[in-house]
Design a protein around this motif. Structure first.
Motif, short mmCIF file in Angstrom:
data_model
loop_
_atom_site.label_atom_id
_atom_site.label_comp_id
_atom_site.label_asym_id
_atom_site.label_seq_id
_atom_site.Cartn_x
_atom_site.Cartn_y
_atom_site.Cartn_z
N SER A 135 30.29 29.22 35.59
CA SER A 135 30.95 30.12 35.19
C SER A 135 30.38 31.24 34.42
N SER A 136 30.83 32.39 34.54
CA SER A 136 30.16 33.44 33.78
C SER A 136 30.99 34.73 33.63
N THR A 137 30.97 35.65 32.53
CA THR A 137 31.64 36.79 32.31
C THR A 137 30.76 38.03 32.97
N VAL A 138 31.44 38.83 33.56
CA VAL A 138 30.49 39.94 34.26
C VAL A 138 31.33 41.43 33.81
N GLY A 139 30.61 42.28 34.45
CA GLY A 139 31.42 43.79 34.16
C GLY A 139 31.31 44.28 32.50
N ASN A 140 31.81 45.49 32.72
CA ASN A 140 31.63 46.19 31.29
C ASN A 140 32.79 45.61 30.41
N THR A 141 32.62 45.85 29.06
CA THR A 141 33.52 45.29 28.01
C THR A 141 34.94 45.97 28.33
N ILE A 142 35.91 45.05 27.88
CA ILE A 142 37.46 45.48 27.96
C ILE A 142 37.85 45.22 26.66
N SER A 143 38.04 46.41 26.00
CA SER A 143 38.76 46.52 24.69
C SER A 143 40.24 46.07 24.46
N GLY A 144 40.79 45.68 23.46
CA GLY A 144 42.42 45.33 23.17
C GLY A 144 42.53 43.86 22.95
N THR A 145 43.64 43.60 22.73
CA THR A 145 44.20 42.30 22.53
C THR A 145 45.55 41.91 23.54
N PHE A 146 45.50 40.79 24.02
CA PHE A 146 46.77 40.31 24.86
C PHE A 146 46.67 41.19 26.02
N LYS A 147 45.72 41.54 26.67
CA LYS A 147 45.75 42.52 27.77
C LYS A 147 46.46 42.33 29.09
N TYR A 148 45.97 41.31 29.61
CA TYR A 148 46.39 41.09 31.09
C TYR A 148 47.08 39.72 31.14
N PHE A 149 48.01 39.60 32.00
CA PHE A 149 48.57 38.29 32.44
C PHE A 149 48.98 38.25 33.76
N GLY A 150 48.05 37.51 34.44
CA GLY A 150 48.17 37.25 35.89
C GLY A 150 47.41 38.33 36.62
N GLY A 151 47.04 37.97 37.79
CA GLY A 151 46.35 38.74 38.76
C GLY A 151 46.75 38.56 40.20
N VAL A 152 46.33 39.59 41.14
CA VAL A 152 46.85 39.65 42.35
C VAL A 152 45.69 40.01 43.36
N LEU A 153 45.28 39.31 44.29
CA LEU A 153 43.96 39.78 45.40
C LEU A 153 44.69 40.96 46.06
N LEU A 154 44.13 42.18 46.22
CA LEU A 154 44.30 43.14 47.03
C LEU A 154 43.91 43.10 48.37
N PRO A 155 44.51 43.62 49.19
CA PRO A 155 43.86 43.74 50.83
C PRO A 155 42.44 44.38 50.87
N SER A 156 42.13 45.20 49.86
CA SER A 156 41.00 45.71 49.60
C SER A 156 39.86 44.83 49.37
N GLY A 157 40.26 43.81 48.84
CA GLY A 157 39.31 42.71 48.04
C GLY A 157 39.16 42.84 46.82
#
Length: 246
Positions: A135-157
């Motif tokens: 496992s790894s962490t990727v991408g730019n830094t995301i600020s804030g607390t309690f940010k996101y709750f769940g995700g969805v794969l879009l048709p675009s990938g």
């Protein structure tokens, strides 16, 4: 349209956080405070705990069925990805330790077989590769607390992150390992928990504190990925009825 409780009582508080349907038809419960994996068998309407004891508190939040048939548990406070093998009813920890506590809430399986972890308190997107068990962490830094709750794969990938306290929809592009925010500003008061992809390509966000349903329309709803050579049997439960865009 009836509701009923089945099976014997399950002891404890704050036991599980999320469930995963197996190709066998059974359901795996993701251990939050429970010290063992839970399994529900709809054929007999019985539930049981299986495998070795899992230590810790507030361990996992959400699970993902892998193409191998195993289940990956998303680390919330566990520090490692958890792997449950229903063929042997065993649990194991894999990969390097993930930073911080209360890190991720929810995971999304990519067509590549990798799993994206949705950042809650984590300041970067998490990615788990079952092929190497890393496992790894990727991408730019995301600020804030309690940010996101769940995700969805879009048709675009790409993957859409559901705004809980972030104020915007988050978009992660696994092709470039980049994160961005899109759309109009959303209130930052614990608004939505979880999302569902519609056949149209739009995404419905489930209201938690919000008093309205949120509908997100991605800029590109055309399929952005294909799988050649047939679909693995272990994926069939994931691809029915409306998610067969692979």
């Amino acid at each position: 349209d009836t509701f009923s409780t089945v099976g014997v009582a399950i002891s404890g508080s704050y036991k599980y956080s999320g469930g995963v349907l197996l190709p066998s038809g059974k359901v795996v419960f993701v251990p939050y405070e429970a010290d063992k994996v839970g399994v529900f068998d709809p054929a007999t309407e019985t539930s049981s705990t299986v495998g070795n004891t899992i230590s810790g508190t507030f361990k996992y939040f959400g699970g993902v069925l892998l193409p191998s048939g195993k289940v990956a548990f998303v680390s919330y406070n566990a520090g490692n990805v958890g792997i449950f093998d229903p063929a042997t009813d065993t649990f194991s920890l894999v990969g390097p330790t993930l930073p911080g506590g209360y890190t991720y809430r929810g995971g999304v399986l990519l067509p590549s077989g990798k799993v994206v972890f949705v950042p809650y308190e984590a300041d970067k997107v998490g990615v788990f590769d079952p092929a190497t068990e890393t496992s790894s962490t990727v991408g730019n830094t995301i600020s804030g607390t309690f940010k996101y709750f769940g995700g969805v794969l879009l048709p675009s990938g790409k993957v859409a992150f559901v705004s809980y306290n972030a104020g915007n929809v988050g978009i992660f592009d696994p092709a470039t390992d980049t994160f961005s925010t899109v759309g109009a500003s959303i209130s930052t008061n614990n608004m939505y928990r979880g999302g569902v992809l519609l056949p149209s390509g739009k995404v419905v966000f489930a209201p938690y504190i919000a008093d309205t349903v949120e509908v997100f329309e991605p800029g590109n709803v055309e399929p952005g990925y294909t799988v050649s050579g047939g679909v693995p049997d272990s994926w069939r439960a994931l691809l029915s009825p409306h998610f067969n865009k692979f």
